[in-house]
Structures are given as C-alpha cells and as structure tokens.
Motif scaffolding. Sequence first.
Motif, mmCIF file in Angstrom:
data_model
loop_
_atom_site.group_PDB
_atom_site.id
_atom_site.type_symbol
_atom_site.label_atom_id
_atom_site.label_comp_id
_atom_site.label_asym_id
_atom_site.label_seq_id
_atom_site.Cartn_x
_atom_site.Cartn_y
_atom_site.Cartn_z
ATOM 1 N N VAL A 101 -2.544 -9.791 -7.265
ATOM 2 C CA VAL A 101 -1.468 -9.732 -6.265
ATOM 3 C C VAL A 101 -0.141 -9.397 -6.948
ATOM 4 C CG1 VAL A 101 -0.124 -11.098 -4.612
ATOM 5 C CG2 VAL A 101 -2.618 -11.238 -4.616
ATOM 6 N N ALA A 102 0.112 -9.990 -8.105
ATOM 7 C CA ALA A 102 1.347 -9.712 -8.849
ATOM 8 C C ALA A 102 1.428 -8.221 -9.206
ATOM 9 C CB ALA A 102 1.415 -10.569 -10.108
ATOM 10 N N ILE A 103 0.346 -7.662 -9.703
ATOM 11 C CA ILE A 103 0.326 -6.239 -10.061
ATOM 12 C C ILE A 103 0.471 -5.375 -8.812
ATOM 13 C CG2 ILE A 103 -1.101 -4.383 -11.034
ATOM 14 C CD1 ILE A 103 0.225 -6.302 -13.099
ATOM 15 N N ALA A 104 -0.143 -5.775 -7.711
ATOM 16 C CA ALA A 104 -0.018 -5.033 -6.457
ATOM 17 C C ALA A 104 1.434 -4.996 -5.989
ATOM 18 C CB ALA A 104 -0.913 -5.643 -5.390
ATOM 19 N N LYS A 105 2.170 -6.087 -6.182
ATOM 20 C CA LYS A 105 3.599 -6.116 -5.807
ATOM 21 C C LYS A 105 4.399 -5.139 -6.650
ATOM 22 C CE LYS A 105 3.937 -10.834 -4.037
ATOM 23 N NZ LYS A 105 4.591 -12.149 -4.215
ATOM 24 N N ILE A 106 4.086 -5.063 -7.937
ATOM 25 C CA ILE A 106 4.788 -4.122 -8.823
ATOM 26 C C ILE A 106 4.488 -2.687 -8.391
ATOM 27 C CG2 ILE A 106 4.982 -3.249 -11.183
ATOM 28 C CD1 ILE A 106 4.327 -6.156 -12.117
ATOM 29 N N ARG A 107 3.223 -2.411 -8.143
ATOM 30 C CA ARG A 107 2.837 -1.054 -7.708
ATOM 31 C C ARG A 107 3.512 -0.682 -6.386
ATOM 32 N NH1 ARG A 107 -3.057 -1.615 -9.902
ATOM 33 N NH2 ARG A 107 -2.964 -0.020 -11.538
ATOM 34 N N ALA A 108 3.540 -1.612 -5.445
ATOM 35 C CA ALA A 108 4.156 -1.337 -4.141
ATOM 36 C C ALA A 108 5.646 -1.032 -4.297
ATOM 37 C CB ALA A 108 3.946 -2.518 -3.199
ATOM 38 N N ALA A 109 6.319 -1.782 -5.153
ATOM 39 C CA ALA A 109 7.760 -1.566 -5.359
ATOM 40 C C ALA A 109 8.025 -0.250 -6.084
ATOM 41 C CB ALA A 109 8.340 -2.727 -6.151
ATOM 42 N N ALA A 110 7.072 0.212 -6.880
ATOM 43 C CA ALA A 110 7.237 1.442 -7.647
ATOM 44 C C ALA A 110 6.942 2.682 -6.808
ATOM 45 C CB ALA A 110 6.333 1.431 -8.878
ATOM 46 N N SER A 111 6.312 2.509 -5.666
ATOM 47 C CA SER A 111 5.958 3.654 -4.831
ATOM 48 C C SER A 111 7.204 4.261 -4.212
ATOM 49 C CB SER A 111 5.014 3.221 -3.708
ATOM 50 O OG SER A 111 3.804 2.763 -4.274
ATOM 51 N N PRO A 112 7.246 5.595 -4.183
ATOM 52 C CA PRO A 112 8.423 6.272 -3.597
ATOM 53 C C PRO A 112 8.518 6.067 -2.099
ATOM 54 C CG PRO A 112 6.893 7.868 -4.609
ATOM 55 C CD PRO A 112 6.301 6.507 -4.756
#
Length: 112
Positions: A101-112
């Motif tokens: 979940v933590a990694i998913a939050k980082i990926r979501a925030a990094a998405s344009p």
Amino acid sequence: MTTEQQEFARRLRKQSTKPEDVIWNTLRSRRLDGMKFRRQAPLLNYTVDFMCLERKLIVEIDGKQHGWERNYDAARTHEIEQHGFVVVRLTNDEVLNDFDVAIAKIRAAASP
C-alpha cells in the motif's frame, strides 16, 4: 544549499530508521519505475526524506508524533507544495506492515 544543510543531511543518512531503510531499498538506483530518488535531500530550508526531482515528488516517513510535530509537518508540507512538489506522507507502520500500500501511494502520487 549551505554546507550546514549538507552536513545535516549526511548525519541523517547515517542514522536512518528501519522504515527509511526499507523504503530506500526500493527507491534507490531507479528501482521503482525508473524514478531517481535522493535520500535525506536538502530542499528549501528543510531536509526531506526522499526526493524525486524529475517528478517533483517528496516522500516523508513519519513516526509517532506529538501535536507540535504534526503542526510543523503540515506547515512544512504546505510550503514545499507551494513550490510545485507533491508530498506523500507514510507512517512507520504503513511501511513496515503494509508495504504494498505504501508503494502504491508513491506510484499514485508520481503519476502525471
């Protein structure tokens, strides 16, 4: 960036917490979706836990906090966001007990 800030960042890198080490193992060397992160990086008048300049993304790992620390972090986050960065705050518990979940939050925030 002052020499003082650089020295402070170096000290923090040497004294990292277990949750910071766990996240860093995934973020370092472009391991997460090719994004280049810096650890304990000076930004403005602060030192942020992890920063990806390419995506203007900051990842902060928060331990158990008292009220004044939450207020300070909120003001700090606001100032950093005013400079166009996105700040993702994760708790120690999220990193250690719900890593995906933590990694998913980082990926979501990094998405344009």
